[in-house]
Design a protein around this motif. Structure first.
Motif, mmCIF file in Angstrom:
data_model
loop_
_atom_site.group_PDB
_atom_site.id
_atom_site.type_symbol
_atom_site.label_atom_id
_atom_site.label_comp_id
_atom_site.label_asym_id
_atom_site.label_seq_id
_atom_site.Cartn_x
_atom_site.Cartn_y
_atom_site.Cartn_z
ATOM 1 N N ARG A 19 16.792 -3.169 1.780
ATOM 2 C CA ARG A 19 16.162 -1.913 2.178
ATOM 3 C C ARG A 19 17.186 -0.987 2.837
ATOM 4 N N ILE A 20 18.058 -1.557 3.665
ATOM 5 C CA ILE A 20 19.101 -0.767 4.324
ATOM 6 C C ILE A 20 20.077 -0.210 3.291
ATOM 7 N N LEU A 21 20.396 -1.001 2.266
ATOM 8 C CA LEU A 21 21.279 -0.511 1.203
ATOM 9 C C LEU A 21 20.642 0.682 0.499
ATOM 10 N N GLY A 22 19.329 0.621 0.290
ATOM 11 C CA GLY A 22 18.626 1.757 -0.299
ATOM 12 C C GLY A 22 18.765 3.008 0.557
ATOM 13 N N LEU A 66 20.228 8.861 -5.429
ATOM 14 C CA LEU A 66 18.800 8.695 -5.181
ATOM 15 C C LEU A 66 18.144 7.736 -6.161
ATOM 16 N N ALA A 67 18.657 7.677 -7.377
ATOM 17 C CA ALA A 67 18.092 6.740 -8.357
ATOM 18 C C ALA A 67 18.317 5.295 -7.906
ATOM 19 N N LYS A 68 19.519 4.999 -7.409
ATOM 20 C CA LYS A 68 19.802 3.651 -6.919
ATOM 21 C C LYS A 68 19.019 3.353 -5.641
ATOM 22 N N ALA A 69 18.808 4.376 -4.817
ATOM 23 C CA ALA A 69 18.009 4.181 -3.604
ATOM 24 C C ALA A 69 16.597 3.778 -3.978
ATOM 25 N N ARG A 70 16.010 4.516 -4.921
ATOM 26 C CA ARG A 70 14.645 4.196 -5.336
ATOM 27 C C ARG A 70 14.592 2.812 -5.979
ATOM 28 N N ALA A 71 15.595 2.493 -6.781
ATOM 29 C CA ALA A 71 15.622 1.186 -7.430
ATOM 30 C C ALA A 71 15.697 0.058 -6.401
ATOM 31 N N ALA A 72 16.470 0.270 -5.339
ATOM 32 C CA ALA A 72 16.586 -0.746 -4.290
ATOM 33 C C ALA A 72 15.252 -0.960 -3.597
ATOM 34 N N TYR A 73 14.543 0.138 -3.298
ATOM 35 C CA TYR A 73 13.230 0.014 -2.653
ATOM 36 C C TYR A 73 12.232 -0.683 -3.580
ATOM 37 N N LEU A 74 12.225 -0.269 -4.855
ATOM 38 C CA LEU A 74 11.284 -0.845 -5.807
ATOM 39 C C LEU A 74 11.515 -2.337 -6.014
ATOM 40 N N SER A 75 12.773 -2.758 -5.953
ATOM 41 C CA SER A 75 13.105 -4.153 -6.243
ATOM 42 C C SER A 75 12.524 -5.131 -5.227
ATOM 43 N N ILE A 76 12.176 -4.622 -4.038
ATOM 44 C CA ILE A 76 11.679 -5.529 -2.989
ATOM 45 C C ILE A 76 10.265 -5.182 -2.539
ATOM 46 N N LYS A 87 6.538 -4.959 2.021
ATOM 47 C CA LYS A 87 5.698 -3.756 1.924
ATOM 48 C C LYS A 87 6.322 -2.534 2.576
ATOM 49 N N ALA A 88 7.232 -2.753 3.529
ATOM 50 C CA ALA A 88 7.864 -1.620 4.198
ATOM 51 C C ALA A 88 8.628 -0.737 3.211
ATOM 52 N N ALA A 89 9.042 -1.315 2.075
ATOM 53 C CA ALA A 89 9.749 -0.524 1.067
ATOM 54 C C ALA A 89 8.835 0.541 0.464
ATOM 55 N N TYR A 90 7.529 0.244 0.369
ATOM 56 C CA TYR A 90 6.591 1.258 -0.115
ATOM 57 C C TYR A 90 6.566 2.464 0.809
ATOM 58 N N MET A 91 6.810 2.236 2.086
ATOM 59 C CA MET A 91 6.866 3.338 3.043
ATOM 60 C C MET A 91 7.993 4.306 2.663
ATOM 61 N N TYR A 110 1.745 4.895 0.799
ATOM 62 C CA TYR A 110 1.555 4.596 2.219
ATOM 63 C C TYR A 110 0.469 3.530 2.403
ATOM 64 N N GLU A 111 -0.582 3.622 1.599
ATOM 65 C CA GLU A 111 -1.624 2.601 1.669
ATOM 66 C C GLU A 111 -1.070 1.237 1.251
ATOM 67 N N GLN A 112 -0.255 1.202 0.197
ATOM 68 C CA GLN A 112 0.360 -0.046 -0.246
ATOM 69 C C GLN A 112 1.304 -0.617 0.812
ATOM 70 N N SER A 113 1.860 0.271 1.639
ATOM 71 C CA SER A 113 2.802 -0.162 2.667
ATOM 72 C C SER A 113 2.106 -0.764 3.879
ATOM 73 N N GLY A 114 0.788 -0.739 3.888
ATOM 74 C CA GLY A 114 0.054 -1.349 4.993
ATOM 75 C C GLY A 114 -0.419 -0.361 6.030
ATOM 76 N N ALA A 115 -0.696 0.873 5.608
ATOM 77 C CA ALA A 115 -1.125 1.902 6.556
ATOM 78 C C ALA A 115 -2.406 1.525 7.279
ATOM 79 N N TYR A 116 -3.283 0.791 6.601
ATOM 80 C CA TYR A 116 -4.549 0.400 7.217
ATOM 81 C C TYR A 116 -4.454 -0.977 7.869
ATOM 82 N N GLU A 117 -3.251 -1.550 7.868
ATOM 83 C CA GLU A 117 -3.094 -2.903 8.394
ATOM 84 C C GLU A 117 -2.095 -2.937 9.549
ATOM 85 N N ASP A 118 -0.797 -2.955 9.230
ATOM 86 C CA ASP A 118 0.178 -3.227 10.286
ATOM 87 C C ASP A 118 1.406 -2.330 10.258
#
Length: 322
Positions: free
Chosen positions: A95-98, A111-121, A126-130, A153-161
């Protein structure tokens, strides 16, 4: 023989826990049963401690990615360490590499590699969805898409943690971006993460209250509880600042009694009416303390019943402050 079999089986489990870095020999014929049991209990405890140490070592290695990212400048060695951890399954480092690709830290912006890094995890972190939601909301490397941002944001756990995702989602709900305006839902999310004075959740609650949002009994109790904590912390800080100011004119005197103060807040004003209920025994010192205390300002207002126009707070200026 049965005891020996059990001991050997337990020893194999312990060896597996430690990772086969050593071995155990149990000679039951020369060791009393109680001693064997005691040794195994100690080994079991040691096994757990070893596992905890491994977890701590891994966590420290992950946090090192965070530390290296923030060094200026980011060196080739730092980048190599982060890449290596990322490629070997470290989710935080990935996530930090992204973020580094996104912000151009130690490398050109990609930005393409940043998005790819987030998507890969994202499926396991779930924090990557943020991060992906933020990119969609801000239009970073893609067209602005508030509806997509809401979903992420919902996938990242907005209603949870996930507080950051919750507050960002509430911000979109509050103004109706990416979906219908839902001030009630936004208020609930802000209140869930209400922790600090003047953070985004606090400001969101204040905006909606100013627009006429009505809190239910449970929400009022929560809000007033947080507000009371804020008053305690801000008033304590104010008293410590007053101490530093008063120390220029007055010397510490243990014979002085604690000063009991009353701060009264009136609706529509952050300026308190300060009254001294009990003095220290030194009129000059009392006057100086009172002069400092009237400079305090309340952090916004509590939610009061319609029939109540004031709120009183009692506090002590005493030896713990002096």
């Amino acid at each position: 023989m049965a005891i020996l079999s059990e001991l050997k089986a337990l020893s194999r489990r312990l060896m597996h826990c430690i990772g086969h870095s050593g071995y155990f020999i149990f000679r039951v014929g020369k060791m009393k049963k109680t001693a064997v049991v005691l040794v195994l209990m100690l080994l079991s405890a040691g096994c757990q401690s070893y596992r905890e140490k491994l977890d701590q070592d891994e966590w420290r290695a992950s946090l090192r990615c965070w530390y290296l990212r923030d060094l200026k400048p980011v060196t080739k060695d730092s980048l190599a360490y982060i890449r290596n951890r990322s490629e070997n399954g470290d989710l935080l480092c990935r996530r930090i590499l992204g973020q580094m690709y996104e912000e151009g830290l130690g490398m050109p912006v990609d930005l393409a590699k940043a998005r790819a890094a987030y998507l890969s995890i994202a499926e396991v972190d779930k924090a990557a969805y943020m991060q992906l939601g933020r990119m969609a909301e801000k239009g970073i490397g893609e067209p602005v898409d508030f509806a997509k941002a809401r979903r992420l944001y919902e996938q990242s756990g907005a209603y949870e943690d996930n507080k950051l995702a919750a507050v960002r989602l509430a911000g979109l709900m509050e103004v109706g971006k990416g979906g219908p305006r839902d001030s009630k839902g936004a208020l609930a999310l802000y209140l869930k993460w209400l922790e600090r004075y003047q953070d985004d959740a606090w400001k969101g609650v204040q905006r909606l209250r100013n627009e006429g949002a009505v809190l239910d009994a449970e929400q009022i109790a929560l809000y007033n509880k947080v507000w009371s904590k804020l008053v305690k912390s801000t008033l304590t800080r104010h008293m410590h600042r007053a101490k530093r100011t008063l120390s220029k004119e007055f010397s510490p005197n243990e014979s002085l009694k604690p000063i009991k103060l009353q701060f009264e807040l009136s609706t529509g004003s952050s300026v308190p009416n300060v009254k001294m209920l009990e003095g220290s025994g030194d009129s000059a010192f009392d006057a100086a303390v009172l002069q400092e205390m009237v400079l305090y300002r309340f952090p916004d207002e509590p939610v009061l019943p319609s029939s109540q126009r004031t709120w009183r707070v009692l506090s002590i200026f005493g030896l713990d402050i002096w």
